[in-house]
Design a protein around this motif. Structure first.
Motif, PDB file in Angstrom:
ATOM      1  N   ASN A 159      50.372  37.073  -9.660  1.00 36.30           N
ATOM      2  CA  ASN A 159      49.900  38.257 -10.390  1.00 36.30           C
ATOM      3  C   ASN A 159      48.367  38.307 -10.348  1.00 36.30           C
ATOM      4  N   PRO A 160      47.777  39.278  -9.606  1.00 30.12           N
ATOM      5  CA  PRO A 160      46.315  39.311  -9.478  1.00 30.12           C
ATOM      6  C   PRO A 160      45.586  39.625 -10.788  1.00 30.12           C
ATOM      7  N   VAL A 161      46.201  40.382 -11.678  1.00 28.44           N
ATOM      8  CA  VAL A 161      45.578  40.692 -12.967  1.00 28.44           C
ATOM      9  C   VAL A 161      45.475  39.417 -13.805  1.00 28.44           C
ATOM     10  N   TYR A 162      46.519  38.637 -13.798  1.00 29.33           N
ATOM     11  CA  TYR A 162      46.521  37.368 -14.516  1.00 29.33           C
ATOM     12  C   TYR A 162      45.465  36.418 -13.949  1.00 29.33           C
ATOM     13  N   VAL A 163      45.447  36.288 -12.633  1.00 23.65           N
ATOM     14  CA  VAL A 163      44.497  35.381 -11.979  1.00 23.65           C
ATOM     15  C   VAL A 163      43.063  35.797 -12.298  1.00 23.65           C
ATOM     16  N   GLU A 164      42.797  37.097 -12.315  1.00 18.54           N
ATOM     17  CA  GLU A 164      41.461  37.597 -12.621  1.00 18.54           C
ATOM     18  C   GLU A 164      41.045  37.261 -14.056  1.00 18.54           C
ATOM     19  N   SER A 165      42.006  37.174 -14.967  1.00 15.05           N
ATOM     20  CA  SER A 165      41.676  36.923 -16.375  1.00 15.05           C
ATOM     21  C   SER A 165      41.516  35.440 -16.711  1.00 15.05           C
ATOM     22  N   LEU A 166      41.857  34.547 -15.795  1.00 17.96           N
ATOM     23  CA  LEU A 166      41.753  33.105 -16.066  1.00 17.96           C
ATOM     24  C   LEU A 166      40.299  32.692 -16.233  1.00 17.96           C
ATOM     25  N   GLU A 167      40.064  31.816 -17.205  1.00 20.04           N
ATOM     26  CA  GLU A 167      38.723  31.269 -17.400  1.00 20.04           C
ATOM     27  C   GLU A 167      38.788  29.904 -18.060  1.00 20.04           C
ATOM     28  N   MET A 168      37.715  29.143 -17.850  1.00 22.88           N
ATOM     29  CA  MET A 168      37.598  27.823 -18.456  1.00 22.88           C
ATOM     30  C   MET A 168      36.364  27.823 -19.349  1.00 22.88           C
ATOM     31  N   GLN A 169      36.500  27.252 -20.548  1.00 27.53           N
ATOM     32  CA  GLN A 169      35.383  27.149 -21.485  1.00 27.53           C
ATOM     33  C   GLN A 169      35.206  25.698 -21.890  1.00 27.53           C
ATOM     34  N   THR A 170      33.956  25.289 -22.011  1.00 29.89           N
ATOM     35  CA  THR A 170      33.620  23.964 -22.520  1.00 29.89           C
ATOM     36  C   THR A 170      32.846  24.162 -23.807  1.00 29.89           C
ATOM     37  N   PHE A 171      33.240  23.474 -24.864  1.00 27.94           N
ATOM     38  CA  PHE A 171      32.516  23.599 -26.130  1.00 27.94           C
ATOM     39  C   PHE A 171      32.594  22.304 -26.906  1.00 27.94           C
ATOM     40  N   MET A 172      31.705  22.173 -27.854  1.00 30.70           N
ATOM     41  CA  MET A 172      31.636  20.982 -28.699  1.00 30.70           C
ATOM     42  C   MET A 172      32.106  21.327 -30.101  1.00 30.70           C
ATOM     43  N   THR A 173      32.934  20.471 -30.659  1.00 27.36           N
ATOM     44  CA  THR A 173      33.276  20.572 -32.068  1.00 27.36           C
ATOM     45  C   THR A 173      32.444  19.517 -32.790  1.00 27.36           C
ATOM     46  N   LYS A 174      32.682  19.337 -34.060  1.00 28.44           N
ATOM     47  CA  LYS A 174      31.848  18.370 -34.790  1.00 28.44           C
ATOM     48  C   LYS A 174      32.076  16.935 -34.340  1.00 28.44           C
ATOM     49  N   ASP A 175      33.235  16.658 -33.724  1.00 27.07           N
ATOM     50  CA  ASP A 175      33.511  15.268 -33.368  1.00 27.07           C
ATOM     51  C   ASP A 175      33.799  14.998 -31.900  1.00 27.07           C
ATOM     52  N   ARG A 176      33.897  16.032 -31.050  1.00 25.24           N
ATOM     53  CA  ARG A 176      34.214  15.779 -29.643  1.00 25.24           C
ATOM     54  C   ARG A 176      33.948  16.991 -28.760  1.00 25.24           C
ATOM     55  N   ALA A 177      33.929  16.738 -27.460  1.00 25.12           N
ATOM     56  CA  ALA A 177      33.837  17.814 -26.472  1.00 25.12           C
ATOM     57  C   ALA A 177      35.248  18.312 -26.173  1.00 25.12           C
TER      58      ALA A 177
END
Length: 88
Positions: free
Chosen positions: A40-58
């Motif tokens: 599904n090209p619409v699904y593939v286009e919407s994929l993303e990866m995020q990196t963030f920090m919480t108070k105790d871990r990445a």
């Protein structure tokens, strides 16, 4: 004879270290690459990866747009399969 260990860094410092972030991002990239094989090209286009920090871990999160993501996951389990492929 008992062995004693002394902790040099706090666990929070280790869980937020650049080395841990690099490992998590490497796994996230594997999951993202495997999920992009979905037809599904619409699904593939919407994929993303995020990196963030919480108070105790990445943390690294891979996901898709809410409506199309839920539909594709219910139908084919693309992210679940991608996560399984990355862990082998």
């Amino acid at each position: 004879m008992a062995t004693r260990f002394r902790q040099i860094s706090t666990l929070t410092e280790m869980m937020k270290s650049p080395e841990i972030v690099a490992v998590l991002e490497g796994i996230g990239e594997q999951v993202l690459a495997a999920a992009k094989s979905d037809p599904n090209p619409v699904y593939v286009e919407s994929l993303e990866m995020q990196t963030f920090m919480t108070k105790d871990r990445a943390r690294v999160q891979v996901g898709a747009a809410p409506i199309i993501g839920m539909a594709v996951e219910a139908k084919r389990g693309t992210l679940a399969r991608a996560l399984g492929a990355a862990s082998t």
